[in-house]
Motif scaffolding. Structure first.
Motif, PDB file in Angstrom:
ATOM      1  N   GLY A  30      -3.714  26.099 109.403  1.00 42.34           N
ATOM      2  CA  GLY A  30      -5.147  26.208 109.608  1.00 42.34           C
ATOM      3  C   GLY A  30      -5.648  27.508 110.202  1.00 42.34           C
ATOM      4  O   GLY A  30      -6.832  27.648 110.473  1.00 42.34           O
ATOM      5  N   VAL A  31      -4.793  28.507 110.385  1.00 43.02           N
ATOM      6  CA  VAL A  31      -5.213  29.769 110.994  1.00 43.02           C
ATOM      7  C   VAL A  31      -5.379  30.832 109.917  1.00 43.02           C
ATOM      8  O   VAL A  31      -4.508  31.027 109.076  1.00 43.02           O
ATOM      9  N   CYS A  32      -6.522  31.504 109.952  1.00 44.54           N
ATOM     10  CA  CYS A  32      -6.846  32.555 108.998  1.00 44.54           C
ATOM     11  C   CYS A  32      -6.694  33.912 109.689  1.00 44.54           C
ATOM     12  O   CYS A  32      -7.208  34.107 110.794  1.00 44.54           O
ATOM     13  N   GLY A  41       5.505  53.523 108.234  1.00 38.55           N
ATOM     14  CA  GLY A  41       6.763  52.937 108.682  1.00 38.55           C
ATOM     15  C   GLY A  41       6.609  51.738 109.603  1.00 38.55           C
ATOM     16  O   GLY A  41       7.603  51.142 109.985  1.00 38.55           O
ATOM     17  N   GLU A  42       5.406  51.376 109.983  1.00 40.60           N
ATOM     18  CA  GLU A  42       5.205  50.230 110.874  1.00 40.60           C
ATOM     19  C   GLU A  42       4.784  49.012 110.070  1.00 40.60           C
ATOM     20  O   GLU A  42       4.201  49.123 108.998  1.00 40.60           O
ATOM     21  N   ALA A  43       5.049  47.849 110.630  1.00 43.00           N
ATOM     22  CA  ALA A  43       4.666  46.596 109.979  1.00 43.00           C
ATOM     23  C   ALA A  43       3.156  46.384 110.128  1.00 43.00           C
ATOM     24  O   ALA A  43       2.543  46.861 111.092  1.00 43.00           O
ATOM     25  N   PRO A  44       2.530  45.680 109.201  1.00 44.49           N
ATOM     26  CA  PRO A  44       1.098  45.403 109.320  1.00 44.49           C
ATOM     27  C   PRO A  44       0.812  44.467 110.498  1.00 44.49           C
ATOM     28  O   PRO A  44       1.672  43.714 110.937  1.00 44.49           O
ATOM     29  N   ARG A  45      -0.439  44.540 110.994  1.00 46.87           N
ATOM     30  CA  ARG A  45      -0.878  43.678 112.098  1.00 46.87           C
ATOM     31  C   ARG A  45      -1.668  42.514 111.531  1.00 46.87           C
ATOM     32  O   ARG A  45      -2.460  42.679 110.609  1.00 46.87           O
ATOM     33  N   PHE A  46      -1.499  41.348 112.120  1.00 44.49           N
ATOM     34  CA  PHE A  46      -2.222  40.147 111.734  1.00 44.49           C
ATOM     35  C   PHE A  46      -3.198  39.793 112.851  1.00 44.49           C
ATOM     36  O   PHE A  46      -2.775  39.430 113.946  1.00 44.49           O
ATOM     37  N   ASN A  47      -4.497  39.926 112.571  1.00 42.86           N
ATOM     38  CA  ASN A  47      -5.543  39.623 113.548  1.00 42.86           C
ATOM     39  C   ASN A  47      -6.193  38.291 113.195  1.00 42.86           C
ATOM     40  O   ASN A  47      -6.683  38.114 112.083  1.00 42.86           O
ATOM     41  N   LYS A  48      -6.230  37.382 114.171  1.00 42.02           N
ATOM     42  CA  LYS A  48      -6.790  36.055 113.924  1.00 42.02           C
ATOM     43  C   LYS A  48      -8.292  36.145 113.690  1.00 42.02           C
ATOM     44  O   LYS A  48      -9.026  36.754 114.459  1.00 42.02           O
ATOM     45  N   VAL A  49      -8.764  35.538 112.592  1.00 39.56           N
ATOM     46  CA  VAL A  49     -10.183  35.515 112.237  1.00 39.56           C
ATOM     47  C   VAL A  49     -10.792  34.161 112.566  1.00 39.56           C
ATOM     48  O   VAL A  49     -11.879  34.079 113.120  1.00 39.56           O
ATOM     49  N   ALA A  50     -10.091  33.079 112.214  1.00 42.02           N
ATOM     50  CA  ALA A  50     -10.640  31.734 112.432  1.00 42.02           C
ATOM     51  C   ALA A  50      -9.511  30.715 112.553  1.00 42.02           C
ATOM     52  O   ALA A  50      -8.449  30.875 111.964  1.00 42.02           O
ATOM     53  N   ASP A  51      -9.776  29.664 113.324  1.00 38.04           N
ATOM     54  CA  ASP A  51      -8.867  28.523 113.458  1.00 38.04           C
ATOM     55  C   ASP A  51      -9.426  27.344 112.675  1.00 38.04           C
ATOM     56  O   ASP A  51     -10.587  27.335 112.274  1.00 38.04           O
ATOM     57  N   ASN A  52      -8.604  26.327 112.509  1.00 32.09           N
ATOM     58  CA  ASN A  52      -9.017  25.054 111.908  1.00 32.09           C
ATOM     59  C   ASN A  52      -9.645  25.200 110.526  1.00 32.09           C
ATOM     60  O   ASN A  52     -10.638  24.548 110.222  1.00 32.09           O
TER      61      ASN A  52
END
Length: 148
Positions: A30-32, A41-52
């Protein structure tokens, strides 16, 4: 060393060099997430946009909101990448695409209607030339119009 051994070791090194660690999308139920490319050379970042978020379509709608909000603030990026439960989501002017990997094949999830909204591809009516028709609001019939 024999030439055959050198060739075998060289081929093994080439194979190992080609096996880079693939980036995997988080599988939090449920997390977007919005995905931002990392520096060289770095890994991408995952930023939380919305829950549920109950489905991937809802996550795509949240990401479309983010994309439009940035454009209204003066941004120029037309594309945004996100993720939802192990799938990557790609949003651009043509619609929404999904993939299991960042650089793999993409499948169409939602397409743009003639007026820019997102809809399931099968629900969009197209003209004979393939261009999408604009969806208009329903109106009351004109009582003065002749009946067919």
């Amino acid at each position: 060393m024999r030439p055959g051994t050198i060739a075998a070791v060289g081929a093994g090194l080439v194979v190992l060099a080609g096996c880079q660690q693939a980036v995997e999308a988080p599988f939090d139920p449920g997390v977007c997430y919005a995905v931002e490319a990392g520096a060289e050379g770095e890994a991408p970042r995952f930023n939380k946009v919305a829950d549920n978020q109950p489905q991937i379509e809802f996550c795509a709608a949240r990401l479309e909101e983010v994309r439009l909000r940035f454009l209204r603030m003066g941004g120029s990026r037309q594309e945004i990448i996100g993720s939802y439960q192990g799938q990557f989501i790609f949003i651009d002017r043509a619609g929404v695409w999904i993939s299991r990997t960042l650089d793999g094949g993409r499948f169409n999830l939602l397409a743009r209607t003639g007026d820019g909204r997102l809809a399931m591809p099968g629900a969009i009516q197209r003209a004979i030339d393939g261009a999408p028709l604009a969806v208009s609001a329903t109106t009351a019939p004109d009582p003065t119009a002749p009946t067919p």
